[in-house]
Design an enzyme around this catalytic site. Structure first.
Site, PDB file in Angstrom:
ATOM      1  N   ALA A  14      32.376  38.689 -37.883  1.00  0.00           N
ATOM      2  CA  ALA A  14      31.234  39.089 -38.713  1.00  0.00           C
ATOM      3  C   ALA A  14      31.370  40.545 -39.148  1.00  0.00           C
ATOM      4  CB  ALA A  14      29.926  38.864 -37.959  1.00  0.00           C
ATOM      5  N   GLY A  17      33.704  40.431 -41.945  1.00  0.00           N
ATOM      6  CA  GLY A  17      33.104  39.607 -42.995  1.00  0.00           C
ATOM      7  C   GLY A  17      32.014  40.331 -43.754  1.00  0.00           C
ATOM      8  N   ASP A  18      31.232  41.148 -43.060  1.00  0.00           N
ATOM      9  CA  ASP A  18      30.191  41.937 -43.698  1.00  0.00           C
ATOM     10  C   ASP A  18      30.808  42.864 -44.743  1.00  0.00           C
ATOM     11  OD1 ASP A  18      27.526  43.166 -43.999  1.00  0.00           O
ATOM     12  OD2 ASP A  18      28.390  44.854 -42.892  1.00  0.00           O
ATOM     13  N   ALA A  19      31.890  43.524 -44.377  1.00  0.00           N
ATOM     14  CA  ALA A  19      32.565  44.441 -45.298  1.00  0.00           C
ATOM     15  C   ALA A  19      33.178  43.692 -46.485  1.00  0.00           C
ATOM     16  CB  ALA A  19      33.643  45.230 -44.552  1.00  0.00           C
ATOM     17  N   GLU A  22      30.353  42.609 -48.860  1.00  0.00           N
ATOM     18  CA  GLU A  22      29.874  43.775 -49.606  1.00  0.00           C
ATOM     19  C   GLU A  22      30.837  44.155 -50.726  1.00  0.00           C
ATOM     20  OE1 GLU A  22      27.377  46.005 -49.853  1.00  0.00           O
ATOM     21  OE2 GLU A  22      26.117  45.335 -48.201  1.00  0.00           O
TER      22      GLU A  22
END
Length: 134
Positions: A14, A17-19, A22
């Site tokens: 995660a 994955g967040d980066a 974005e």
């Protein structure tokens, strides 16, 4: 990429994955012609917020777009125990968002660019079509 992607924790997946999410969304928003940072920031929340991820995951389930392996990765992220509290949302929504981010991180680390682009493109279309609005 990493040799042991399958052994990464849900939170590690995660995290990346967040980066990835974005970056893809910011690139997409710039491609729409938006130039003002406030507009870009406001629009990005429509795509990358925990609430948006939860709605998108619900649509993924309805349309059955995830493979069994992808669903397993999502669950690994969702079922992980973050050491931070959810901001502006409830714990369940935050956990679902973590699962979506874990899936995106997994695809990125596995270097499955085709599938990553397919899923993020699908997510963008759903948001733009208004299917994630309350």
């Amino acid at each position: 990429m990493l040799e042991n992607v399958k052994n990464q924790s849900g939170l590690s997946l995660a995290f990346i994955g967040d980066a990835v999410d974005e970056l893809f969304i910011r690139r997409y928003l710039l491609s729409t012609g938006l130039t003002k940072v406030n507009q870009l920031q406001r629009r990005s929340k429509e795509f990358v917020s925990a609430k948006a991820h939860a709605k998108l995951f619900s649509l993924m389930q309805e349309e059955n777009i995830l493979s069994a392996d992808e669903l397993s990765i999502f669950k690994r992220g969702r079922n992980s125990h973050p050491h931070t509290k959810a901001k502006n949302t409830d714990a369940v929504t935050y956990q679902i968002s973590t699962g979506v981010e874990a899936l995106l991180g997994y695809l990125y680390l596995e270097d499955d660019q085709e599938r990553l682009k397919e899923i993020i493109g699908w997510m963008i279309k759903k948001v733009e079509d208004g299917e994630t609005r309350e």
